[in-house]
Design a protein around this motif. Structure first.
Motif, PDB file in Angstrom:
ATOM      1  N   VAL A   1       9.359   3.870   1.873  1.00 25.88           N
ATOM      2  CA  VAL A   1       8.144   4.674   1.785  1.00 25.88           C
ATOM      3  C   VAL A   1       6.982   3.801   2.233  1.00 25.88           C
ATOM      4  N   ILE A   2       6.264   4.254   3.263  1.00 23.61           N
ATOM      5  CA  ILE A   2       5.168   3.478   3.828  1.00 23.61           C
ATOM      6  C   ILE A   2       3.854   4.139   3.439  1.00 23.61           C
ATOM      7  N   HIS A   3       2.988   3.370   2.785  1.00 23.41           N
ATOM      8  CA  HIS A   3       1.696   3.863   2.334  1.00 23.41           C
ATOM      9  C   HIS A   3       0.598   3.398   3.281  1.00 23.41           C
ATOM     10  N   GLY A   4      -0.505   4.134   3.315  1.00 26.31           N
ATOM     11  CA  GLY A   4      -1.664   3.739   4.099  1.00 26.31           C
ATOM     12  C   GLY A   4      -2.574   2.828   3.286  1.00 26.31           C
ATOM     13  N   SER A   5      -3.650   2.383   3.900  1.00 28.33           N
ATOM     14  CA  SER A   5      -4.574   1.469   3.219  1.00 28.33           C
ATOM     15  C   SER A   5      -5.240   2.117   2.008  1.00 28.33           C
ATOM     16  N   ASP A   6      -5.262   3.462   1.959  1.00 32.07           N
ATOM     17  CA  ASP A   6      -5.817   4.165   0.803  1.00 32.07           C
ATOM     18  C   ASP A   6      -4.779   4.412  -0.286  1.00 32.07           C
TER      19      ASP A   6
ATOM     20  N   VAL B   1       0.863   8.190   0.783  1.00 30.20           N
ATOM     21  CA  VAL B   1       2.105   8.068   1.543  1.00 30.20           C
ATOM     22  C   VAL B   1       1.861   8.533   2.979  1.00 30.20           C
ATOM     23  N   GLN B   2       2.215   7.684   3.946  1.00 33.76           N
ATOM     24  CA  GLN B   2       2.094   8.018   5.361  1.00 33.76           C
ATOM     25  C   GLN B   2       3.437   8.422   5.956  1.00 33.76           C
ATOM     26  N   ASP B   3       4.503   7.785   5.504  1.00 37.48           N
ATOM     27  CA  ASP B   3       5.813   8.023   6.104  1.00 37.48           C
ATOM     28  C   ASP B   3       6.904   7.731   5.073  1.00 37.48           C
ATOM     29  N   ARG B   4       7.989   8.460   5.186  1.00 37.25           N
ATOM     30  CA  ARG B   4       9.159   8.249   4.322  1.00 37.25           C
ATOM     31  C   ARG B   4      10.370   8.204   5.232  1.00 37.25           C
ATOM     32  N   ARG B   5      11.096   7.092   5.220  1.00 35.78           N
ATOM     33  CA  ARG B   5      12.256   6.919   6.102  1.00 35.78           C
ATOM     34  C   ARG B   5      13.519   6.757   5.263  1.00 35.78           C
ATOM     35  N   ASN B   6      14.490   7.616   5.548  1.00 34.32           N
ATOM     36  CA  ASN B   6      15.771   7.542   4.853  1.00 34.32           C
ATOM     37  C   ASN B   6      16.797   6.874   5.753  1.00 34.32           C
TER      38      ASN B   6
ATOM     39  N   GLU C   1      14.838   2.558  -3.495  1.00 31.64           N
ATOM     40  CA  GLU C   1      13.624   2.979  -2.806  1.00 31.64           C
ATOM     41  C   GLU C   1      12.675   1.793  -2.722  1.00 31.64           C
ATOM     42  N   TYR C   2      12.242   1.483  -1.506  1.00 34.49           N
ATOM     43  CA  TYR C   2      11.296   0.398  -1.259  1.00 34.49           C
ATOM     44  C   TYR C   2       9.965   1.000  -0.816  1.00 34.49           C
ATOM     45  N   HIS C   3       8.872   0.339  -1.189  1.00 30.55           N
ATOM     46  CA  HIS C   3       7.540   0.802  -0.818  1.00 30.55           C
ATOM     47  C   HIS C   3       6.776  -0.309  -0.120  1.00 30.55           C
ATOM     48  N   VAL C   4       6.080   0.039   0.958  1.00 28.71           N
ATOM     49  CA  VAL C   4       5.116  -0.853   1.597  1.00 28.71           C
ATOM     50  C   VAL C   4       3.749  -0.362   1.135  1.00 28.71           C
ATOM     51  N   VAL C   5       3.047  -1.207   0.372  1.00 33.49           N
ATOM     52  CA  VAL C   5       1.785  -0.798  -0.234  1.00 33.49           C
ATOM     53  C   VAL C   5       0.699  -1.855  -0.011  1.00 33.49           C
ATOM     54  N   PRO C   6      -0.567  -1.395   0.044  1.00 31.61           N
ATOM     55  CA  PRO C   6      -1.654  -2.364   0.150  1.00 31.61           C
ATOM     56  C   PRO C   6      -1.821  -3.106  -1.178  1.00 31.61           C
ATOM     57  N   SER C   7      -2.183  -4.375  -1.091  1.00 31.60           N
ATOM     58  CA  SER C   7      -2.390  -5.191  -2.291  1.00 31.60           C
ATOM     59  C   SER C   7      -3.540  -6.154  -2.005  1.00 31.60           C
TER      60      SER C   7
END
Length: 61
Positions: free
Chosen positions: A47-52, A55-60, A3-9
């Motif tokens: 798993v794509i997260h928003g700026s807050d 979770v905005q989207d989950r792609r399998n 599982e990979y996550h795109v997160v704000p940092s």
């Protein structure tokens, strides 16, 4: 299955594996999402997260 996550940092976006190991850092969200799509393979989840941080989207794949 990974599982990979795109997160704000801070003022950047980070692609990381579940559990916290950083795969890459990006100045904008879309390049981080693209990097995640390239990194995933069959059975993986992106798993794509928003700026807050929510979770905005989950792609399998």
């Amino acid at each position: 299955m990974t599982e990979y996550h795109v997160v704000p940092s801070g003022n950047q976006w980070r692609l990381q594996k579940a559990g916290g190991s950083v795969v890459s850092n990006h100045r904008k969200k879309q390049p981080a999402v693209s990097a995640g799509q390239k990194k995933t393979s069959s059975g993986d989840t992106l798993v794509i997260h928003g700026s807050d941080g929510a979770v905005q989207d989950r792609r399998n794949y």
